[in-house]
Motif scaffolding. Structure first.
Motif, PDB file in Angstrom:
ATOM      1  N   MET A  52       0.831  -1.201   0.000  1.00 11.55           N
ATOM      2  CA  MET A  52       0.000   0.000   0.000  1.00 11.55           C
ATOM      3  C   MET A  52       0.859   1.242   0.000  1.00 11.55           C
ATOM      4  O   MET A  52       2.049   1.185   0.239  1.00 11.55           O
ATOM      5  N   MET A  53       0.189   2.357  -0.264  1.00  8.53           N
ATOM      6  CA  MET A  53       0.833   3.656  -0.145  1.00  8.53           C
ATOM      7  C   MET A  53      -0.164   4.641   0.439  1.00  8.53           C
ATOM      8  O   MET A  53      -1.372   4.512   0.228  1.00  8.53           O
ATOM      9  N   ALA A  54       0.340   5.597   1.190  1.00 13.57           N
ATOM     10  CA  ALA A  54      -0.505   6.642   1.763  1.00 13.57           C
ATOM     11  C   ALA A  54      -0.634   7.767   0.746  1.00 13.57           C
ATOM     12  O   ALA A  54       0.318   8.111   0.055  1.00 13.57           O
ATOM     13  N   LEU A  55      -1.837   8.320   0.653  1.00 14.87           N
ATOM     14  CA  LEU A  55      -2.109   9.425  -0.260  1.00 14.87           C
ATOM     15  C   LEU A  55      -2.446  10.678   0.524  1.00 14.87           C
ATOM     16  O   LEU A  55      -3.048  10.611   1.600  1.00 14.87           O
ATOM     17  N   THR A  56      -2.108  11.807  -0.049  1.00 21.60           N
ATOM     18  CA  THR A  56      -2.587  13.073   0.490  1.00 21.60           C
ATOM     19  C   THR A  56      -3.987  13.311  -0.075  1.00 21.60           C
ATOM     20  O   THR A  56      -4.396  12.671  -1.052  1.00 21.60           O
ATOM     21  N   GLU A  57      -4.680  14.258   0.494  1.00 17.46           N
ATOM     22  CA  GLU A  57      -5.999  14.617  -0.042  1.00 17.46           C
ATOM     23  C   GLU A  57      -5.871  15.088  -1.489  1.00 17.46           C
ATOM     24  O   GLU A  57      -6.694  14.767  -2.341  1.00 17.46           O
ATOM     25  N   GLN A  58      -4.808  15.831  -1.774  1.00 17.49           N
ATOM     26  CA  GLN A  58      -4.585  16.333  -3.128  1.00 17.49           C
ATOM     27  C   GLN A  58      -4.345  15.176  -4.102  1.00 17.49           C
ATOM     28  O   GLN A  58      -4.900  15.161  -5.197  1.00 17.49           O
ATOM     29  N   GLN A  59      -3.542  14.180  -3.719  1.00 21.41           N
ATOM     30  CA  GLN A  59      -3.302  13.017  -4.577  1.00 21.41           C
ATOM     31  C   GLN A  59      -4.592  12.236  -4.811  1.00 21.41           C
ATOM     32  O   GLN A  59      -4.828  11.725  -5.904  1.00 21.41           O
ATOM     33  N   TRP A  60      -5.425  12.118  -3.799  1.00 14.84           N
ATOM     34  CA  TRP A  60      -6.712  11.439  -3.915  1.00 14.84           C
ATOM     35  C   TRP A  60      -7.578  12.146  -4.956  1.00 14.84           C
ATOM     36  O   TRP A  60      -8.184  11.514  -5.821  1.00 14.84           O
TER      37      TRP A  60
END
Length: 118
Positions: free
Chosen positions: A86-94
Protein backbone atom coordinates in the motif's frame (compact mmCIF):
# COMPACT_ATOMS: atom_id res chain seq x y z
CA UNK A 1 -20.61 10.00 3.14
CA UNK A 2 -17.81 11.85 4.80
CA UNK A 3 -15.58 13.88 2.50
CA UNK A 4 -11.90 13.05 2.08
CA UNK A 5 -11.04 15.88 4.45
CA UNK A 6 -12.94 14.10 7.24
CA UNK A 7 -10.38 11.28 7.24
CA UNK A 8 -6.95 11.44 8.79
CA UNK A 9 -5.38 9.11 6.22
CA UNK A 10 -6.04 7.71 2.76
CA UNK A 11 -4.42 4.38 1.90
CA UNK A 12 -4.22 2.95 -1.58
CA UNK A 13 -3.83 -0.82 -2.02
CA UNK A 14 -1.42 -1.16 -4.95
CA UNK A 15 -2.31 -4.65 -6.24
CA UNK A 16 -5.56 -5.25 -8.13
CA UNK A 17 -8.40 -6.71 -6.08
CA UNK A 18 -11.06 -9.23 -7.07
CA UNK A 19 -14.16 -7.01 -7.13
CA UNK A 20 -16.39 -9.84 -6.01
CA UNK A 21 -14.97 -9.01 -2.57
CA UNK A 22 -17.17 -6.82 -0.48
CA UNK A 23 -16.77 -5.37 3.01
CA UNK A 24 -15.66 -8.56 4.77
CA UNK A 25 -13.12 -9.51 2.10
CA UNK A 26 -11.70 -6.00 1.89
CA UNK A 27 -11.32 -5.71 5.68
CA UNK A 28 -9.25 -8.92 5.59
CA UNK A 29 -6.98 -7.32 2.96
CA UNK A 30 -6.62 -4.20 5.12
CA UNK A 31 -5.63 -6.27 8.16
CA UNK A 32 -3.50 -8.99 6.55
CA UNK A 33 -1.89 -7.43 3.47
CA UNK A 34 -1.79 -3.77 4.46
CA UNK A 35 -1.15 -4.48 8.19
CA UNK A 36 -3.58 -1.72 9.21
CA UNK A 37 -6.74 -1.54 11.28
CA UNK A 38 -9.92 -1.19 9.19
CA UNK A 39 -11.45 0.62 12.20
CA UNK A 40 -9.04 3.56 11.93
CA UNK A 41 -10.08 7.01 10.71
CA UNK A 42 -8.93 6.20 7.17
CA UNK A 43 -10.12 5.57 3.64
CA UNK A 44 -8.90 2.32 2.07
CA UNK A 45 -8.87 2.49 -1.73
CA UNK A 46 -8.88 -0.58 -4.01
CA UNK A 47 -8.86 -0.97 -7.80
CA UNK A 48 -9.80 -3.85 -10.10
CA UNK A 49 -7.40 -5.44 -12.62
CA UNK A 50 -8.85 -3.48 -15.56
CA UNK A 51 -8.32 -0.23 -13.56
CA UNK A 52 -11.78 1.07 -14.45
CA UNK A 53 -13.39 0.55 -11.02
CA UNK A 54 -12.62 1.74 -7.50
CA UNK A 55 -13.90 0.59 -4.14
CA UNK A 56 -13.35 2.69 -1.04
CA UNK A 57 -13.86 1.17 2.39
CA UNK A 58 -14.18 3.12 5.63
CA UNK A 59 -15.46 2.74 9.18
CA UNK A 60 -17.89 5.48 10.30
CA UNK A 61 -18.13 4.52 14.01
CA UNK A 62 -21.42 2.65 13.49
CA UNK A 63 -20.42 0.25 10.72
CA UNK A 64 -18.46 -0.13 7.54
CA UNK A 65 -19.33 1.79 4.39
CA UNK A 66 -18.32 0.90 0.87
CA UNK A 67 -18.13 3.47 -1.94
CA UNK A 68 -17.89 2.33 -5.57
CA UNK A 69 -16.94 4.19 -8.75
CA UNK A 70 -16.96 2.85 -12.33
CA UNK A 71 -15.41 4.73 -15.23
CA UNK A 72 -17.26 4.39 -18.52
CA UNK A 73 -14.40 5.09 -20.95
CA UNK A 74 -11.10 5.76 -19.21
CA UNK A 75 -8.86 3.94 -16.75
CA UNK A 76 -7.48 5.10 -13.42
CA UNK A 77 -3.78 5.95 -13.51
CA UNK A 78 -2.85 3.40 -10.85
CA UNK A 79 0.67 3.42 -9.36
CA UNK A 80 2.91 0.59 -10.51
CA UNK A 81 3.32 -2.50 -8.35
CA UNK A 82 5.83 -1.99 -5.61
CA UNK A 83 7.36 -4.02 -2.81
CA UNK A 84 4.90 -2.42 -0.38
CA UNK A 85 1.26 -3.52 -0.60
CA UNK A 86 0.00 0.00 0.00
CA UNK A 87 0.83 3.66 -0.15
CA UNK A 88 -0.51 6.64 1.76
CA UNK A 89 -2.11 9.42 -0.26
CA UNK A 90 -2.59 13.07 0.49
CA UNK A 91 -6.00 14.62 -0.04
CA UNK A 92 -4.59 16.33 -3.13
CA UNK A 93 -3.30 13.02 -4.58
CA UNK A 94 -6.71 11.44 -3.92
CA UNK A 95 -8.39 14.24 -5.89
CA UNK A 96 -5.82 13.83 -8.68
CA UNK A 97 -6.47 10.08 -8.84
CA UNK A 98 -10.23 10.59 -9.08
CA UNK A 99 -9.65 13.22 -11.79
CA UNK A 100 -7.62 10.81 -13.92
CA UNK A 101 -4.18 12.21 -13.22
CA UNK A 102 -1.08 10.07 -12.63
CA UNK A 103 -0.24 10.57 -8.95
CA UNK A 104 3.17 8.94 -9.28
CA UNK A 105 4.29 11.68 -11.68
CA UNK A 106 2.58 14.66 -10.10
CA UNK A 107 3.99 16.62 -7.23
CA UNK A 108 2.57 19.66 -5.57
CA UNK A 109 4.72 22.56 -4.43
CA UNK A 110 6.98 21.73 -1.54
CA UNK A 111 5.77 23.26 1.71
CA UNK A 112 8.14 25.79 3.25
CA UNK A 113 8.09 27.39 6.65
CA UNK A 114 9.66 30.58 7.91
CA UNK A 115 10.65 31.61 11.41
CA UNK A 116 9.97 35.30 10.79
CA UNK A 117 9.43 37.90 8.08
CA UNK A 118 12.57 39.71 6.89
Amino acid sequence: MKSATDFELIYLHRDPVDFRKSINGLTVIVEQEMALSPFSEALFVFCNKARDKLKVLYWDNTGFALWYKRLEKEKFKWPKKHSQAMMALTEQQWCWLLSGLDISRMQGHQAITFERVR
